[in-house]
Write an enzyme that holds these catalytic residues in place. Structure first.
Site, PDB file in Angstrom:
ATOM      1  N   ASP A  73      46.842  42.652  36.417  1.00  0.00           N
ATOM      2  CA  ASP A  73      47.496  42.835  35.036  1.00  0.00           C
ATOM      3  C   ASP A  73      48.983  42.706  34.832  1.00  0.00           C
ATOM      4  OD1 ASP A  73      44.806  43.339  34.096  1.00  0.00           O
ATOM      5  OD2 ASP A  73      45.164  45.709  33.949  1.00  0.00           O
ATOM      6  N   HIS A  90      39.311  39.880  28.917  1.00  0.00           N
ATOM      7  CA  HIS A  90      38.112  39.417  29.279  1.00  0.00           C
ATOM      8  C   HIS A  90      37.113  40.418  29.495  1.00  0.00           C
ATOM      9  CE1 HIS A  90      40.334  41.040  32.706  1.00  0.00           C
ATOM     10  NE2 HIS A  90      39.645  40.929  33.411  1.00  0.00           N
ATOM     11  N   ASP A 125      31.672  41.483  37.159  1.00  0.00           N
ATOM     12  CA  ASP A 125      32.541  40.871  38.271  1.00  0.00           C
ATOM     13  C   ASP A 125      33.451  40.009  37.584  1.00  0.00           C
ATOM     14  OD1 ASP A 125      32.959  40.432  41.165  1.00  0.00           O
ATOM     15  OD2 ASP A 125      32.566  38.139  40.959  1.00  0.00           O
TER      16      ASP A 125
END
Length: 211
Positions: A163, A194, A77
């Protein structure tokens, strides 16, 4: 061949996670949940993301997939957390505009909310929780983040989600080209993202579990 199920039907995410995990998991077939849609005994429905943290939501999804398929499952998530918004959109990133998965409208709303915020206060980070759940109930979670600043407008045609509006810190320093995450190559993005950081940290645990 061992099988690992990614708790997503998002083709972009499946491709990205295969690229991140593939080098660490030779001999392991990595598939999305859509691989089981034609098998009523192992099909996995949508999971209500009722957690209040990225880690809780990742575990909810991985648990459902492990239970439904009987195979090791990984889920993530993730979202964008903006400093001046106190970390929002956070877990609501995918539905910030009120509709789930409308990337363009999510970005438009977020940038509109920050239209008057000067560049020095537009700090933000992508955050990710990557979870592994085994059929026996064993669980493990790793976290990753990518810091940067929000651009004034989207740029780039790669990636997905937010993005196009996040410029990583690495692109802002000496030698940086000021590119958004959507302007990086897949390899460049995966090296610093990440999601890449979270799943690379999780990979040794997956290897041990499948070994």
């Amino acid at each position: 061949m061992s099988r690992l199920v990614l708790a997503t039907r998002n083709a972009h995410k499946v491709g990205e996670l295969r690229a991140i995990l593939g080098e660490h998991l030779p001999g392991v077939e990595v598939v999305g949940v859509d691989a089981f849609d034609a098998d009523p005994e192992r099909a996995v429905g949508d999971v209500v993301e009722s957690g209040v943290t990225f880690a809780e939501n990742a575990l909810l999804k991985a648990r459902a997939v492990a239970a439904g398929t009987g195979l090791p499952a990984v889920a993530d998530d993730s979202g964008i957390c903006v400093d001046v918004l106190g970390g929002a959109p956070g877990i609501f990133s995918a539905r910030w505009c009120g509709r789930h998965g409308d990337d363009a409208e999510n970005m438009r709303l977020l940038l509109a909310q920050l239209a008057d915020v000067p560049a020095q206060h537009r700090g933000a980070r992508f955050a990710c929780a990557a979870a592994l759940v085994l059929p026996d109930g064993s669980e493990h979670v790793e976290l990753g983040e990518l810091r940067g600043v929000l651009a004034a407008a989207p740029s780039g045609g790669g990636g997905f989600g937010y993005d196009p509006v996040l410029v990583p810190d690495a692109e802002r320093g000496p030698g940086g080209r000021g590119r958004s995450c959507a302007e990086l190559s897949a390899g460049e993005k995966n090296a610093i993202s990440h999601r890449g950081r979270a799943f690379r940290a999780l990979a040794p645990v997956v290897v041990q579990a499948l070994g």
